[in-house]
Design a protein around this motif. Structure first.
Motif, mmCIF file in Angstrom:
data_model
loop_
_atom_site.group_PDB
_atom_site.id
_atom_site.type_symbol
_atom_site.label_atom_id
_atom_site.label_comp_id
_atom_site.label_asym_id
_atom_site.label_seq_id
_atom_site.Cartn_x
_atom_site.Cartn_y
_atom_site.Cartn_z
ATOM 1 N N TRP A 124 48.706 23.985 20.213
ATOM 2 C CA TRP A 124 48.352 22.845 19.359
ATOM 3 C C TRP A 124 48.677 23.185 17.914
ATOM 4 O O TRP A 124 48.041 24.017 17.287
ATOM 5 C CB TRP A 124 46.859 22.541 19.509
ATOM 6 C CG TRP A 124 46.455 21.173 19.024
ATOM 7 C CD1 TRP A 124 45.884 20.865 17.821
ATOM 8 C CD2 TRP A 124 46.553 19.928 19.747
ATOM 9 N NE1 TRP A 124 45.641 19.520 17.740
ATOM 10 C CE2 TRP A 124 46.039 18.914 18.909
ATOM 11 C CE3 TRP A 124 47.032 19.580 20.996
ATOM 12 C CZ2 TRP A 124 45.983 17.580 19.290
ATOM 13 C CZ3 TRP A 124 46.991 18.256 21.393
ATOM 14 C CH2 TRP A 124 46.466 17.268 20.548
ATOM 15 N N ASN A 126 50.848 21.594 14.057
ATOM 16 C CA ASN A 126 51.303 20.443 13.287
ATOM 17 C C ASN A 126 52.796 20.271 13.536
ATOM 18 O O ASN A 126 53.607 21.057 13.048
ATOM 19 C CB ASN A 126 51.033 20.663 11.796
ATOM 20 C CG ASN A 126 51.288 19.414 10.969
ATOM 21 O OD1 ASN A 126 51.757 18.399 11.470
ATOM 22 N ND2 ASN A 126 50.965 19.486 9.689
ATOM 23 N N TYR A 136 49.312 16.402 14.719
ATOM 24 C CA TYR A 136 48.926 17.564 15.510
ATOM 25 C C TYR A 136 48.993 17.237 16.997
ATOM 26 O O TYR A 136 48.373 16.289 17.465
ATOM 27 C CB TYR A 136 47.513 18.021 15.128
ATOM 28 C CG TYR A 136 47.443 18.601 13.739
ATOM 29 C CD1 TYR A 136 47.530 19.973 13.522
ATOM 30 C CD2 TYR A 136 47.322 17.766 12.619
ATOM 31 C CE1 TYR A 136 47.488 20.508 12.241
ATOM 32 C CE2 TYR A 136 47.271 18.291 11.334
ATOM 33 C CZ TYR A 136 47.362 19.661 11.152
ATOM 34 O OH TYR A 136 47.318 20.185 9.886
ATOM 35 N N ILE A 335 44.723 26.386 22.125
ATOM 36 C CA ILE A 335 44.239 26.377 20.743
ATOM 37 C C ILE A 335 44.399 27.767 20.138
ATOM 38 O O ILE A 335 43.827 28.742 20.643
ATOM 39 C CB ILE A 335 42.753 25.961 20.676
ATOM 40 C CG1 ILE A 335 42.554 24.567 21.260
ATOM 41 C CG2 ILE A 335 42.243 26.018 19.234
ATOM 42 C CD1 ILE A 335 43.231 23.471 20.484
ATOM 43 N N TYR A 366 46.696 23.924 7.813
ATOM 44 C CA TYR A 366 46.833 23.589 9.232
ATOM 45 C C TYR A 366 45.761 24.300 10.057
ATOM 46 O O TYR A 366 45.198 23.718 10.998
ATOM 47 C CB TYR A 366 48.216 23.981 9.752
ATOM 48 C CG TYR A 366 49.379 23.467 8.925
ATOM 49 C CD1 TYR A 366 49.264 22.304 8.172
ATOM 50 C CD2 TYR A 366 50.593 24.154 8.897
ATOM 51 C CE1 TYR A 366 50.333 21.841 7.409
ATOM 52 C CE2 TYR A 366 51.660 23.694 8.135
ATOM 53 C CZ TYR A 366 51.522 22.552 7.392
ATOM 54 O OH TYR A 366 52.581 22.102 6.640
ATOM 55 N N ILE A 370 42.905 22.500 12.461
ATOM 56 C CA ILE A 370 42.757 22.770 13.896
ATOM 57 C C ILE A 370 41.338 23.222 14.224
ATOM 58 O O ILE A 370 40.765 22.838 15.254
ATOM 59 C CB ILE A 370 43.794 23.812 14.356
ATOM 60 C CG1 ILE A 370 45.207 23.221 14.236
ATOM 61 C CG2 ILE A 370 43.534 24.247 15.794
ATOM 62 C CD1 ILE A 370 46.318 24.230 14.461
ATOM 63 N N GLU A 373 39.249 20.050 14.067
ATOM 64 C CA GLU A 373 39.563 19.127 15.154
ATOM 65 C C GLU A 373 39.069 19.632 16.506
ATOM 66 O O GLU A 373 38.560 18.855 17.326
ATOM 67 C CB GLU A 373 41.077 18.909 15.212
ATOM 68 C CG GLU A 373 41.528 17.868 16.227
ATOM 69 C CD GLU A 373 43.028 17.660 16.216
ATOM 70 O OE1 GLU A 373 43.486 16.649 16.777
ATOM 71 O OE2 GLU A 373 43.755 18.513 15.645
ATOM 72 N N SER A 374 39.214 20.936 16.741
ATOM 73 C CA SER A 374 38.870 21.496 18.055
ATOM 74 C C SER A 374 37.433 21.978 18.156
ATOM 75 O O SER A 374 36.856 22.022 19.247
ATOM 76 C CB SER A 374 39.805 22.663 18.379
ATOM 77 O OG SER A 374 39.570 23.755 17.494
#
Length: 392
Positions: A124, A126, A136, A335, A366, A370, A373-374
């Motif tokens: 994962w 960008n 992403y 990830i 970035y 991540i 987001e995760s």
């Protein structure tokens, strides 16, 4: 992203272009040996068969701190080339195809060795939109979005690299090379052999060769983690590199790909002249590369004395599986935990002589995205990530 990515007038850029080393799944050693053994004029005519891709370098993104380091000439001892295996069912090399194999080849002139890093296709990252906005998703989507320039941008921006050259091949090209080299000897488990036979039904059809099934030994002869050496033809070898339904899944698959590259390179070095001639005639039309004939002919000789060095996969520390899929709205992905720490490890691997590397502002941005987001940050780093490495 800024349009100006590479300063073509800088001394560092010109030096890098002069010292460009040819490296690719099929280009490795084959062009080199051809140049050395057949002579300039003969091989020059053969190279006309290779599909040359004139990249628009203004579309290849590179982080500002990396551009500065390049212009200051801090990495003259290494060259980076992206090796791409395209998931093409019609053997096309055009854009609009997923790049399911992405390998960064680091050619180290000082140690005369080549280090390989597989970028796991489901990582994962960008990948950006066509107009340069953040997006992403799985990194293998980049080639599909905007071709080699877009893929190189994804690699450069997420990994703090400056890669401006690539070589792409498909299933058929790899099959033909291995067949012309009379196959490869590879150690397989019983489980791998069963999956190889299943994958080879499709691979043989795509490559236009006859399907040959390998008899699976009885469990009393080959079971569990035991391995046995099998002599594989081209489509069988390619099918081996496609296996991901075993322990280690895509991480193990990437290691298989690197293993096959090394075996091709070593076998090509000892091939006779008629064999190399057949490879050039058959395979060169199936290769697409940004490297020019002049670069190949001028610098290819160096690989005669270069050896395969260490190999690994990126990201080093990662999470995947059901919990990740749920956290990422159903996306079955890998990830990097975290992108920042993984990029530091990558630079330690690619450029071991450097001790002062700090991730760029872009990589930090970035990485933080991540994490947010995760939901996985530094506290989530596993004690040992699955690398899928294959004992040599």
């Amino acid at each position: 992203m800024s349009k100006k990515r590479v300063n073509k007038k800088s001394k560092a850029y010109k030096r890098r272009r002069r010292r460009r080393i040819i490296f690719g799944i099929e280009l490795v050693a084959l062009l080199v040996l051809g140049t050395a053994l057949f002579g300039f004029a003969y091989v020059n005519s053969k190279l006309d068969k290779v599909e040359n891709d004139d990249l628009d370098y203004s579309k290849i993104g590179v982080n500002q701190s990396v551009i500065k380091a390049t212009e200051e000439n801090t990495r003259t001892g290494t060259e980076l080339v992206a090796l791409v295996g395209l998931d093409s069912r019609d053997n096309s090399l055009a854009s609009g195809i997923q790049s399911d194999t992405m390998i960064v080849a680091c050619v180290d002139h000082d140690s005369k060795s080549i280090r390989l890093v597989s970028l796991y296709r489901d990582t994962w990252l960008n990948v950006f939109t066509k107009d340069g906005q953040n997006r992403y998703t799985k990194c293998n989507a980049a080639y599909n979005i905007g071709g080699p320039e877009h893929m190189l941008t994804m690699m450069n921006k997420n990994l703090d690299l400056n890669i401006t050259e690539y070589a792409a091949v498909n299933f058929k090209a790899l099959t033909e090379v291995i067949n012309k080299l009379d196959g490869l000897d590879i150690d397989l488990t019983r489980e791998e052999l069963i999956h190889l036979n299943n994958y080879n039904k499709e691979t043989s059809k795509i490559a236009g060769v006859e399907y040959e099934e390998i008899e699976v030994p009885d469990k009393s002869e080959l079971d569990g983690a035991q391995t046995m050496t099998f002599h594989l033809n081209g489509s069988q070898s390619v099918s081996y590199t496609r296996i991901r339904a075993t322990a280690g899944n895509d991480f193990r698959r990437a290691a298989r790909q690197r293993l096959v590259i090394g075996k091709i390179m070593e076998k090509a070095k000892s091939a006779d002249l008629p064999t190399l001639n057949k490879i050039m005639d058959t395979v060169f039309p199936m290769i697409k590369t940004s490297l020019s004939k002049q670069e190949i002919l001028k610098m290819g000789m160096n690989l005669l004395s270069y050896n395969m060095g260490e190999q690994t996969g990126f990201p080093f520390d990662h999470l995947e599986g059901a919990n990740v899929t749920k956290a990422m709205d159903g996306n079955d992905c890998v990830i990097p935990v975290t992108l920042e720490t993984n990029v530091v490890k990558l630079h330690n691997f690619l450029f071991p002589a450097e001790t002062d590397y700090q991730p760029s502002a872009e990589v930090m941005e970035y990485s933080n995205h991540i994490i947010e987001e995760s939901g996985y940050g530094e506290d989530s780093i596993p004690s040992s990530s699955e690398t899928g490495e294959i004992p040599q």
